[in-house]
Scaffold this active site. Structure first.
Site, short mmCIF file in Angstrom:
data_model
loop_
_atom_site.label_atom_id
_atom_site.label_comp_id
_atom_site.label_asym_id
_atom_site.label_seq_id
_atom_site.Cartn_x
_atom_site.Cartn_y
_atom_site.Cartn_z
N LYS A 22 -14.61 -38.78 0.08
CA LYS A 22 -15.80 -39.41 -0.51
C LYS A 22 -15.44 -40.75 -1.15
O LYS A 22 -16.11 -41.76 -0.93
CB LYS A 22 -16.40 -38.49 -1.59
CG LYS A 22 -17.37 -39.21 -2.52
CD LYS A 22 -17.92 -38.30 -3.59
CE LYS A 22 -17.13 -38.23 -4.87
NZ LYS A 22 -17.31 -39.33 -5.83
N ASN A 23 -14.37 -40.77 -1.94
CA ASN A 23 -14.05 -41.97 -2.70
C ASN A 23 -13.45 -43.09 -1.85
O ASN A 23 -13.30 -44.21 -2.32
CB ASN A 23 -13.14 -41.63 -3.88
CG ASN A 23 -13.89 -40.89 -4.97
OD1 ASN A 23 -15.12 -40.76 -4.91
ND2 ASN A 23 -13.16 -40.38 -5.96
N CYS A 117 -22.74 -41.51 -18.06
CA CYS A 117 -22.84 -40.41 -17.11
C CYS A 117 -22.18 -39.20 -17.74
O CYS A 117 -21.57 -39.30 -18.81
CB CYS A 117 -22.25 -40.81 -15.76
SG CYS A 117 -20.69 -40.15 -15.29
N ARG A 122 -18.41 -45.04 -19.00
CA ARG A 122 -18.13 -45.72 -17.73
C ARG A 122 -18.78 -47.11 -17.61
O ARG A 122 -19.60 -47.35 -16.73
CB ARG A 122 -18.54 -44.82 -16.55
CG ARG A 122 -17.89 -43.46 -16.60
CD ARG A 122 -18.19 -42.61 -15.40
NE ARG A 122 -17.51 -43.07 -14.21
CZ ARG A 122 -17.60 -42.46 -13.03
NH1 ARG A 122 -18.35 -41.37 -12.90
NH2 ARG A 122 -16.94 -42.90 -11.98
N ASP A 305 -9.76 -36.42 -11.36
CA ASP A 305 -10.68 -35.68 -10.48
C ASP A 305 -10.15 -34.29 -10.12
O ASP A 305 -10.85 -33.51 -9.46
CB ASP A 305 -10.97 -36.48 -9.20
CG ASP A 305 -11.78 -37.73 -9.48
OD1 ASP A 305 -12.22 -37.93 -10.63
OD2 ASP A 305 -11.95 -38.54 -8.54
N ARG A 397 -22.35 -33.51 -3.73
CA ARG A 397 -21.96 -34.93 -3.77
C ARG A 397 -20.58 -35.11 -3.15
O ARG A 397 -20.28 -36.18 -2.63
CB ARG A 397 -21.89 -35.42 -5.23
CG ARG A 397 -23.21 -35.64 -5.92
CD ARG A 397 -22.97 -36.31 -7.27
NE ARG A 397 -22.09 -37.44 -7.11
CZ ARG A 397 -21.12 -37.79 -7.96
NH1 ARG A 397 -20.94 -37.12 -9.07
NH2 ARG A 397 -20.35 -38.83 -7.73
C1 LIG Z 1 -16.42 -43.39 -6.32
C2 LIG Z 1 -15.06 -43.32 -6.93
O1 LIG Z 1 -14.08 -43.79 -6.35
N1 LIG Z 1 -14.95 -42.71 -8.10
C3 LIG Z 1 -13.66 -42.55 -8.73
C4 LIG Z 1 -13.33 -43.82 -9.49
O2 LIG Z 1 -14.38 -44.03 -10.44
P1 LIG Z 1 -14.49 -45.44 -11.17
O3 LIG Z 1 -14.11 -46.51 -10.23
O4 LIG Z 1 -15.85 -45.50 -11.78
O5 LIG Z 1 -13.42 -45.28 -12.30
P2 LIG Z 1 -12.52 -46.41 -12.97
O6 LIG Z 1 -11.15 -46.35 -12.40
O7 LIG Z 1 -13.24 -47.69 -12.91
O8 LIG Z 1 -12.47 -45.92 -14.48
C5 LIG Z 1 -11.27 -45.72 -15.20
C6 LIG Z 1 -11.52 -45.92 -16.67
O9 LIG Z 1 -11.81 -47.29 -16.92
C7 LIG Z 1 -13.01 -47.43 -17.64
N2 LIG Z 1 -13.67 -48.68 -17.18
C8 LIG Z 1 -13.82 -48.92 -15.87
C9 LIG Z 1 -14.41 -50.08 -15.42
C10 LIG Z 1 -14.84 -51.01 -16.36
O10 LIG Z 1 -15.38 -52.08 -16.03
N3 LIG Z 1 -14.66 -50.75 -17.68
C11 LIG Z 1 -14.10 -49.59 -18.12
O11 LIG Z 1 -13.96 -49.39 -19.33
C12 LIG Z 1 -13.83 -46.18 -17.26
O12 LIG Z 1 -14.84 -45.91 -18.21
C13 LIG Z 1 -12.74 -45.15 -17.22
O13 LIG Z 1 -12.45 -44.72 -18.52
O14 LIG Z 1 -12.07 -43.65 -10.16
C14 LIG Z 1 -12.07 -42.59 -11.14
C15 LIG Z 1 -10.70 -42.60 -11.80
O15 LIG Z 1 -9.72 -42.25 -10.91
C16 LIG Z 1 -12.39 -41.28 -10.46
O16 LIG Z 1 -12.52 -40.28 -11.42
C17 LIG Z 1 -13.68 -41.36 -9.66
O17 LIG Z 1 -13.84 -40.20 -8.86
C1 LIG Z 2 -16.12 -38.73 -10.84
C2 LIG Z 2 -16.23 -38.66 -9.52
O1 LIG Z 2 -17.03 -39.44 -8.75
P1 LIG Z 2 -17.96 -40.67 -9.18
O2 LIG Z 2 -17.08 -41.78 -9.60
O3 LIG Z 2 -18.66 -41.00 -7.88
O4 LIG Z 2 -18.87 -40.19 -10.26
C3 LIG Z 2 -15.40 -37.71 -8.71
O5 LIG Z 2 -15.33 -37.89 -7.49
O6 LIG Z 2 -14.86 -36.76 -9.30
#
Ligand SMILES: CC(=O)N[C@H]1[C@@H](OP(=O)(O)OP(=O)(O)OC[C@H]2O[C@@H](n3ccc(=O)[nH]c3=O)[C@H](O)[C@@H]2O)O[C@H](CO)[C@@H](O)[C@@H]1O
Ligand SMILES: C=C(OP(=O)(O)O)C(=O)O
Length: 421
Positions: A22-23, A117, A122, A305, A397
């Protein structure tokens, strides 16, 4: 609303095919926006998130066809609205990943702010900081963020934290910027590497993906391509735990073991046997599980995850385990539900202390997010009697027909349509 019912106690045995990640799929669907012609993805998982992304792409003007093999033609986006609406962003945060390609290719994107969320706040400040460094103007109004630029210019960007989506979004924008961009403290997840591979096939010039410094030399245009999606390391890890906790023996076909070191290390520490075989990863559960301590970290550390699923394993071990969540501030929503089934878990801030060995007894439980749902399925597999999981749309999902696939390897699990929420 559907529910899943499990009668626990079966030992899982046999072969399970690991499907596309998915990711990986979601950002790749966004990357198709950058091509001059259609892109075809193979091994695409049939997941609601993938469908939501398709819906978003169609709204932007793409033609989308197929599912396991998915064709995305972005030709119509030129005249489309370049907008990700609230209704889609609120169901799937990964919607924000259309921003980078729209900005890089068309100079404009308007995306609903995702808001909080279930697992945490996030924010997307790092995505926006990256776009700004590339020369984009950012404007917030009416709950939407607009990013705008005539032509982006390469820049050096040092992320405050390793963000997967931020790295992917800025990498896509920078691939069509003028000049060179350097991303420092970039996320190293395999799905970031996968995106760099796909962008490279499309004609982008990207070096260093998989390390914390990524260099992108912008190009004027990118082509549509054909690509088979990477297997899902989180799905594989979830099934590996199913084998470990049921004293089972599963061969997880095409499991991407090379990306699963941290999870495999914890499974082995708990006493499971993990063998990389030519067809995939074999996991054999021990007679008794040993406790484990773990801290979630960005890749190559233990993935957040997999935290909820590994917590189920910890509850079944003889002795005390400690699990620390460092990525998301609210990712223990599964704990009260596991406790209702019989677990002994105490949470203090971001630390969960787990006392084994739980004797789970089935009950009605509520899924709160994707991996929390997966952990309830795992608990149901070992619970005495019947476990009924509600709100399984969270599960859909990220896991394709999990009940059918687990049933094939011996689980007593069924889905019922139209259950109360
Ligand atoms: C669709 C997808 O690929 N989702 C994955 C992606 O989510 P996602 O890309 O949303 O997660 P991030 O790696 O960005 O988040 C990591 C941390 O950074 C923080 N943050 C992030 C961006 C930002 O602009 N500011 C900020 O503060 C987030 O709140 C979190 O605490 O990586 C996460 C961390 O491995 C996984 O749990 C999710 O499954
Ligand atoms: C947190 C997850 O996904 P998303 O970033 O799409 O919410 C996940 O795949 O566990």
């Amino acid at each position: 609303m559907d529910k899943i019912v499990i009668h626990g106690g079966a030992r899982l045995q046999g072969e399970l095919q690991v499907l596309g990640a998915k990711n990986a799929a979601l950002p790749l669907q966004c990357a198709a926006l950058l091509g001059d012609g259609p892109t075809t993805f193979r091994h695409v998982p049939r997941l609601s998130d993938v469908q939501t992304m398709n819906q978003l792409l169609v709204g932007l003007g793409c033609a989308v066809e197929g599912d396991r093999t998915l064709m995305i033609d972005p030709t119509g986006v030129q005249d489309g609205p370049k907008e990700a609406p609230y209704e889609l962003v609120k169901t799937m945060r990964a919607s924000v990943t259309v921003m980078g390609p729209l900005l890089g290719r068309h100079g404009f994107a308007r995306v609903s702010l995702p808001g909080g969320c279930a697992i945490g706040a996030r924010p997307i400040d790092q995505h926006l900081r990256g776009f700004e460094a590339l020369g984009a103007k950012i404007r917030m109004s009416h709950g939407y963020v607009e990013v705008k630029a005539k032509r982006l210019k390469g820049a050096r960007i040092n992320f405050d934290m390793a963000t997967v989506g931020g790295t992917q979004n800025v990498m896509m924008a920078a691939s069509m910027a003028k000049g060179t961009t350097v991303l420092e403290n970039a996320a190293r997840e395999p799905e970031v590497q996968e995106l760099a591979i796909v962008l490279g096939k499309m004609g982008a010039k990207i070096a260093g993906a998989g390390s914390s410094t990524i260099e992108i030399e912008g190009v004027d245009n990118l082509q549509g391509i054909d690509h088979a999606i990477l297997p899902d390391r989180i799905e594989a890890g979830t099934f590996a735990i199913a084998a470990a906790i049921t004293g089972g023996d599963l061969l997880l076909l095409d499991a991407p073991s090379a990306h699963m070191h941290a999870v495999i290390a914890k499974l082995e520490e708990a006493g499971a046997e993990c063998r990389v075989e030519p067809g995939g990863l074999r996991v054999i559960g021990p007679d008794e599980l040993a406790p484990i301590d773990l801290v979630t970290r960005p890749h190559p550390g233990f993935p957040t995850d997999m935290q909820a699923q590994m917590m189920v394993l910890a509850t079944l071990a003889r002795g005390q385990s400690v699990i620390t969540e460092t990525i998301f501030e609210n990712r223990f929503m599964h704990v009260p539900e596991l406790c209702r089934l019989g677990a002994d878990i105490h949470v203090n801030g971001n630390v969960a202390v787990i006392r084994g060995k739980a004797r789970y007894t089935g009950s009605i439980v509520m899924a709160t997010d994707l991996r929390a749902s997966a952990c309830l399925v795992l608990a149901g597999l070992v619970a005495e009697g019947k476990t009924e999981i509600r709100r399984v749309y969270h599960l859909d999902r990220g896991y394709e027909t999990i009940e059918k696939r687990l049933r094939k390897v011996g689980a007593k699990i069924r889905r019922y349509h139209g259950a109360p929420s």
